[in-house]
Design a protein around this motif. Structure first.
Motif, short mmCIF file in Angstrom:
data_model
loop_
_atom_site.label_atom_id
_atom_site.label_comp_id
_atom_site.label_asym_id
_atom_site.label_seq_id
_atom_site.Cartn_x
_atom_site.Cartn_y
_atom_site.Cartn_z
N ASP A 7 -7.10 -2.91 19.03
CA ASP A 7 -6.58 -4.18 18.42
C ASP A 7 -5.49 -3.80 17.48
O ASP A 7 -5.75 -4.08 16.09
N PRO A 8 -4.29 -3.39 17.91
CA PRO A 8 -3.15 -3.07 16.88
C PRO A 8 -2.35 -4.32 16.31
O PRO A 8 -1.18 -4.16 16.51
N SER A 9 -3.02 -5.27 15.94
CA SER A 9 -2.43 -6.31 15.53
C SER A 9 -2.20 -6.58 13.98
O SER A 9 -2.94 -5.60 13.08
N HIS A 10 -1.43 -7.22 13.33
CA HIS A 10 -0.95 -7.57 11.97
C HIS A 10 -2.31 -7.70 11.33
O HIS A 10 -2.50 -6.98 10.14
N ARG A 11 -3.27 -8.56 11.89
CA ARG A 11 -4.29 -9.12 10.99
C ARG A 11 -5.37 -7.95 10.92
O ARG A 11 -5.88 -7.87 9.75
N THR A 12 -5.59 -7.08 12.05
CA THR A 12 -6.61 -6.02 12.06
C THR A 12 -6.08 -4.97 10.93
O THR A 12 -6.81 -4.55 10.25
N ILE A 13 -4.78 -4.91 11.11
CA ILE A 13 -4.25 -3.63 10.06
C ILE A 13 -4.36 -3.96 8.61
O ILE A 13 -4.65 -3.17 7.79
N ARG A 14 -4.14 -5.33 8.47
CA ARG A 14 -4.06 -5.92 7.04
C ARG A 14 -5.50 -5.82 6.49
O ARG A 14 -5.91 -5.32 5.48
N ASN A 15 -6.57 -6.05 7.36
CA ASN A 15 -7.97 -6.17 6.87
C ASN A 15 -8.41 -4.86 6.80
O ASN A 15 -9.17 -4.53 5.97
N ALA A 57 -6.96 -4.08 3.40
CA ALA A 57 -7.53 -4.76 2.39
C ALA A 57 -9.01 -4.08 2.03
O ALA A 57 -9.54 -4.13 0.81
N ALA A 58 -9.69 -3.80 2.83
CA ALA A 58 -11.19 -3.20 2.86
C ALA A 58 -11.11 -1.58 2.69
O ALA A 58 -12.10 -1.13 2.25
N GLY A 59 -9.86 -1.01 2.71
CA GLY A 59 -9.89 0.48 2.59
C GLY A 59 -10.71 1.14 3.51
O GLY A 59 -11.36 2.31 3.44
N LEU A 60 -10.64 0.62 4.71
CA LEU A 60 -11.40 1.47 5.76
C LEU A 60 -10.44 2.21 6.82
O LEU A 60 -11.14 2.80 7.66
N GLU A 61 -9.26 2.72 6.21
CA GLU A 61 -8.36 3.45 7.06
C GLU A 61 -8.82 4.78 7.14
O GLU A 61 -8.27 5.34 8.14
N TYR A 115 0.88 -1.20 -0.13
CA TYR A 115 -0.11 -0.05 -0.14
C TYR A 115 0.95 1.32 0.03
O TYR A 115 2.01 1.47 -0.97
N THR A 116 0.68 2.22 0.89
CA THR A 116 1.59 3.42 0.91
C THR A 116 2.07 3.70 2.59
O THR A 116 1.00 2.95 3.53
N ASP A 117 2.88 4.39 2.55
CA ASP A 117 3.04 4.77 4.34
C ASP A 117 2.05 5.46 4.75
O ASP A 117 1.55 5.56 5.82
N ALA A 118 1.28 6.38 3.79
CA ALA A 118 0.24 7.22 4.58
C ALA A 118 -0.87 6.40 4.95
O ALA A 118 -1.50 6.41 6.07
N ARG A 119 -1.12 5.38 4.05
CA ARG A 119 -2.44 4.26 4.27
C ARG A 119 -1.88 3.58 5.59
O ARG A 119 -2.90 3.29 6.39
N LEU A 120 -0.86 3.19 5.62
CA LEU A 120 -0.24 2.22 6.60
C LEU A 120 -0.54 2.98 8.02
O LEU A 120 -0.97 2.68 9.08
N GLU A 121 -0.16 4.51 8.07
CA GLU A 121 -0.02 5.10 9.28
C GLU A 121 -1.49 5.46 9.47
O GLU A 121 -1.87 5.21 10.86
N ALA A 122 -2.54 5.66 8.57
CA ALA A 122 -3.96 5.66 9.05
C ALA A 122 -4.54 4.48 9.42
O ALA A 122 -5.12 4.52 10.53
N ALA A 123 -4.09 3.41 8.89
CA ALA A 123 -4.61 2.14 9.33
C ALA A 123 -4.18 1.75 10.69
O ALA A 123 -4.96 1.18 11.81
N CYS A 124 -2.67 2.09 11.18
CA CYS A 124 -2.36 1.78 12.63
C CYS A 124 -3.06 2.67 13.52
O CYS A 124 -3.39 2.23 14.61
N ARG A 125 -3.29 3.93 13.13
CA ARG A 125 -4.15 4.98 14.00
C ARG A 125 -5.50 4.33 14.12
O ARG A 125 -6.06 4.39 15.37
N LYS A 126 -6.26 3.74 13.29
CA LYS A 126 -7.52 3.12 13.26
C LYS A 126 -7.50 2.03 14.20
O LYS A 126 -8.38 1.92 15.22
#
Length: 300
Positions: free
Chosen positions: A224-232, A235-239, A207-218
């Motif tokens: 639940d800051p786990s890899h599975r949650t951040i990946r989902n 993948a769903a574009g919910l960040e 993805y991108t650094d910006a999307r990863l940062e938003a997903a980690c924040r969410k």
């Protein structure tokens, strides 16, 4: 003195036969105050006494004569390096790319897993040979294990190269939310969660650094800051979706279909057809008797 040969019982007596002569002729009755004095006395005795006596086994010649005539020309110079004692053993490379030598495990190239190798161990190093070819050298250890990361398969090398320090530095370049997630994962026994931290940071490549940062924040806000949650989330574009609902029900979903739909699947309870409100029911036999005009139970 010459070494005794194996399976030659007469060699050792011939060598040891000279010991009584040495003890009586040189050692007996002498006292030495230092090792240097003892060595100098032994050298003088060998050259001037033992080497110049006429020996019956040499046909009356002296050992010095025989040495000068037959043996002196056959000697070669001493080697430049001293002889090194080594222990040889044979072992099989385990699935964890290590072989055992003594009480220590030493790594070998991963392609040799399942193969038998020869191990030459000296006081300072351990050399590992496969089919006569030197494949690995380690500094000898007393305990534990000696591991070279380069001996692991490529995917294992990538795992070890991305250390916890590397993960923290990479997270700082992505953003504060990613830094907080990685720091929480690596808090405590880092090696058990290192793979999860690496997997989260690898999402930035897909993805991108910006999307990863938003997903980690969410994910952190959701608890639940786990890899599975951040990946989902990615993948769903919910960040970029907000977390808080504009309701006072702590985010519980509301049911807005009405009572008809709420009880649509409920089976109604059957009503009692013989019961009438405000009246008393009459048994069927009594109703039949009244219709005939007689007393209930009377004979016609």
């Amino acid at each position: 003195m010459d070494p005794a040969r194996a399976l030659k019982p007469k060699d050792k007596p011939r060598v040891e036969r000279q010991m009584p002569y040495i003890c009586d002729s040189w050692w007996k009755g002498r006292e030495f105050t230092s090792l240097v004095e003892m060595q100098a006395s032994a050298l003088h005795w060998c050259r001037e006494v033992a080497g110049r006596r006429k020996h019956r086994g040499l046909d009356g010649r002296t050992p010095a004569e025989v040495f000068d005539q037959a043996e002196a020309g056959m000697l070669t110079p001493l080697p430049a390096a001293p002889f090194i004692l080594a222990e040889w053993s044979r072992a099989k490379a385990a699935p964890d790319v290590h072989v055992k030598c003594g009480k220590v495990l030493y790594s070998v190239p991963w392609k040799l897993i399942g193969s038998h190798v020869d191990i030459r161990a000296t006081a300072t190093m351990v050399q590992i040979f496969h089919q006569g070819e030197l494949v690995k050298t380690h500094v000898r250890q007393d305990k534990g294990r000696a591991t070279d990361i380069a001996d692991y398969p490529p995917e294992k090398i990538a795992f070890h190269a991305k250390t916890p320090t590397w993960c923290r530095q990479q997270a700082e370049q992505t953003g504060s939310a990613t830094t907080a997630v990685i720091a929480e994962l690596l808090d405590g026994p880092a090696l058990h969660r290192l793979r999860s931290a690496q997997a989260i940071l690898n999402l930035a490549g897909k993805y991108t650094d910006a999307r990863l940062e938003a997903a980690c924040r969410k994910a952190a806000a959701a608890g639940d800051p786990s890899h599975r949650t951040i990946r989902n989330i990615l993948a769903a574009g919910l960040e970029d979706t907000g977390h808080e609902r504009p309701t006072g029900d702590a985010g519980a979903p509301a049911f807005l279909h009405g009572p008809e739909q709420l009880f649509a699947d409920v089976i109604p309870f059957p009503a009692n057809a013989t019961t009438t409100t405000g009246t008393t029911s009459t048994p069927p036999a009594a109703r039949h008797a009244d219709a005939d005009g007689g007393e209930p139970g009377a004979a016609s």
